[in-house]
Design an enzyme around this catalytic site. Structure first.
Site, PDB file in Angstrom:
ATOM      1  N   LYS A 151      82.740  46.610  42.556  1.00  0.00           N
ATOM      2  CA  LYS A 151      81.983  47.697  41.914  1.00  0.00           C
ATOM      3  C   LYS A 151      82.924  48.860  41.612  1.00  0.00           C
ATOM      4  O   LYS A 151      82.910  49.426  40.529  1.00  0.00           O
ATOM      5  CB  LYS A 151      80.842  48.164  42.828  1.00  0.00           C
ATOM      6  CG  LYS A 151      79.662  47.201  42.867  1.00  0.00           C
ATOM      7  CD  LYS A 151      78.687  47.526  43.999  1.00  0.00           C
ATOM      8  CE  LYS A 151      77.659  46.410  44.148  1.00  0.00           C
ATOM      9  NZ  LYS A 151      76.831  46.494  45.344  1.00  0.00           N
ATOM     10  N   GLN A 182      75.593  50.005  50.693  1.00  0.00           N
ATOM     11  CA  GLN A 182      75.694  48.541  50.612  1.00  0.00           C
ATOM     12  C   GLN A 182      74.917  47.862  51.751  1.00  0.00           C
ATOM     13  O   GLN A 182      75.084  48.219  52.915  1.00  0.00           O
ATOM     14  CB  GLN A 182      77.177  48.127  50.643  1.00  0.00           C
ATOM     15  CG  GLN A 182      77.417  46.639  50.502  1.00  0.00           C
ATOM     16  CD  GLN A 182      77.027  46.091  49.124  1.00  0.00           C
ATOM     17  OE1 GLN A 182      77.268  46.712  48.087  1.00  0.00           O
ATOM     18  NE2 GLN A 182      76.397  44.938  49.105  1.00  0.00           N
ATOM     19  N   ASP A 239      70.660  52.028  42.823  1.00  0.00           N
ATOM     20  CA  ASP A 239      70.330  50.640  43.186  1.00  0.00           C
ATOM     21  C   ASP A 239      68.861  50.346  42.881  1.00  0.00           C
ATOM     22  O   ASP A 239      68.459  49.182  42.852  1.00  0.00           O
ATOM     23  CB  ASP A 239      70.557  50.426  44.697  1.00  0.00           C
ATOM     24  CG  ASP A 239      71.748  49.510  44.968  1.00  0.00           C
ATOM     25  OD1 ASP A 239      72.182  48.809  44.030  1.00  0.00           O
ATOM     26  OD2 ASP A 239      72.231  49.509  46.114  1.00  0.00           O
TER      27      ASP A 239
END
Ligand code: NAP
Length: 294
Positions: free
Chosen positions: A52, A96, A119
């Site tokens: 990412k 994450q 997200d």
């Protein structure tokens, strides 16, 4: 069968994003800033986060990673989230998953400011998505919708069978495909581990979205001639034919099902490459305050 090339589509979107970010920097504005918070040293999570970061930087975004020790307390992590929520130079950030067991993931997800939740996991964004309000869409479902749009796949009035009901893939996919939008307007059946007559449901599908995490579960005998097949599954299989020593497989048996499908995503190179691009699309939206104008 036409292959839905997620890699090529993702590269095209990356070029579009790169141009837009370059124009922002040219006008002497700061670059959009994405932060990833990684707790512990799970190798898969580390790979995702590094990828990412690398992709974001390549496209001109500012990208930083907060690496926290695996014994970081929930309180410390919540403090980090609070700091990022308040930092005006951070447009969007992700924590994450999975988090170490001693940390309550739901609590952490809910502590992220929905305006920075690129997200799309915060209940506010999920609720907005459900009611059709502008929202950050979760990366994988967003990537799938983008593929359906760019390949001009007709979804209206079609029977779409979603295999899986997780919060990050199956459930949002069900909502997005049934919304009054294009792509969307489909009649959706959401299947899970307790579904009876699963094969009958799959056989009746015009569009199959397989996100169950079962290697090559969907075989040709379960698929209607001409169905559109989106394979979300990712499974590593040992192989002595590749340099890495493994190859990737999906939830669908590609070789046989591709003979019956009209459109199909491969694994690798289908849904996967779209996921990171979706996160960057959301970060640019956050920078431009497109979802939550002030
Ligand atoms: P998950 O949280 O494990 O959810 C799997 C879902 O499939 C659950 O709802 C489960 O039902 C259902 N299921 C499992 N076995 C089944 C069976 N035999 N029959 C019917 N339904 C069954 O997985 P996920 O996070 O959604 O991920 C799914 C797959 O996609 C995994 O292979 C993952 O690696 C992959 N993935 C890929 C990407 C990408 O970027 N390409 C992104 C995310 C995930 P219950 O709810 O009843 O348990």
């Amino acid at each position: 069968m036409q292959l839905i090339d997620g890699k090529a589509t993702a590269n095209k979107i990356k070029e579009e994003l790169k141009k837009e970010v370059a124009a922002i920097i040219d006008s002497e504005e700061r670059a959009p800033h994405l932060v990833a918070v990684l707790v512990g040293n799970d190798p898969a999570s580390d790979t995702y986060v590094s990828s990412k970061e690398k992709n974001a930087k390549k496209l001109g975004f500012t990208s930083s990673v907060y690496r926290l020790e695996s014994d970081t307390s929930e309180e410390e992590l919540l403090k980090t989230v609070d700091f990022l929520n308040k930092d005006p130079e951070v447009d969007g950030f992700i924590v994450q998953l999975p988090l170490p067991e001693h940390i309550d993931s739901d609590k952490v997800i809910q502590s992220v400011d929905p305006k920075k939740d690129v997200d799309g996991f915060h209940p506010v964004n999920l609720g907005r998505m459900m009611t059709g309000l502008p929202a950050y869409l979760p990366a994988t479902p967003n990537g799938i919708m983008e593929l359906l749009k760019r390949y001009e796949i007709e979804t209206e009035g079609k029977h779409c069978v979603v295999l899986g009901r997780s919060n990050i893939v199956g459930t949002p996919m069900n909502i997005l495909m049934s919304r009054k939008t294009n792509p969307g307007n489909a009649t959706v059946t959401m299947c899970h581990s307790r579904t009876k007559n699963l094969e009958e449901h799959i056989k009746s599908a015009d569009i199959i979205i397989a996100a169950m995490g079962k290697k090559e579960f969907v075989t040709a005998d379960m698929v209607k001639e001409g169905a559109v097949v989106i394979d979300v599954g990712i499974h590593r299989e040992k192989s002595d034919k590749t340099k890495s020593g493994y190859k990737l497989k999906g939830d669908v048996a590609f070789d046989e099902v591709s003979k019956k499908a009209s459109f199909m995503t491969p694994v690798p190179g289908g849904v996967g490459p779209m996921t990171i691009v979706s996160l960057l699309m959301n970060t640019l939206k956050a920078y431009k305050k497109e979802i939550y104008p002030e």
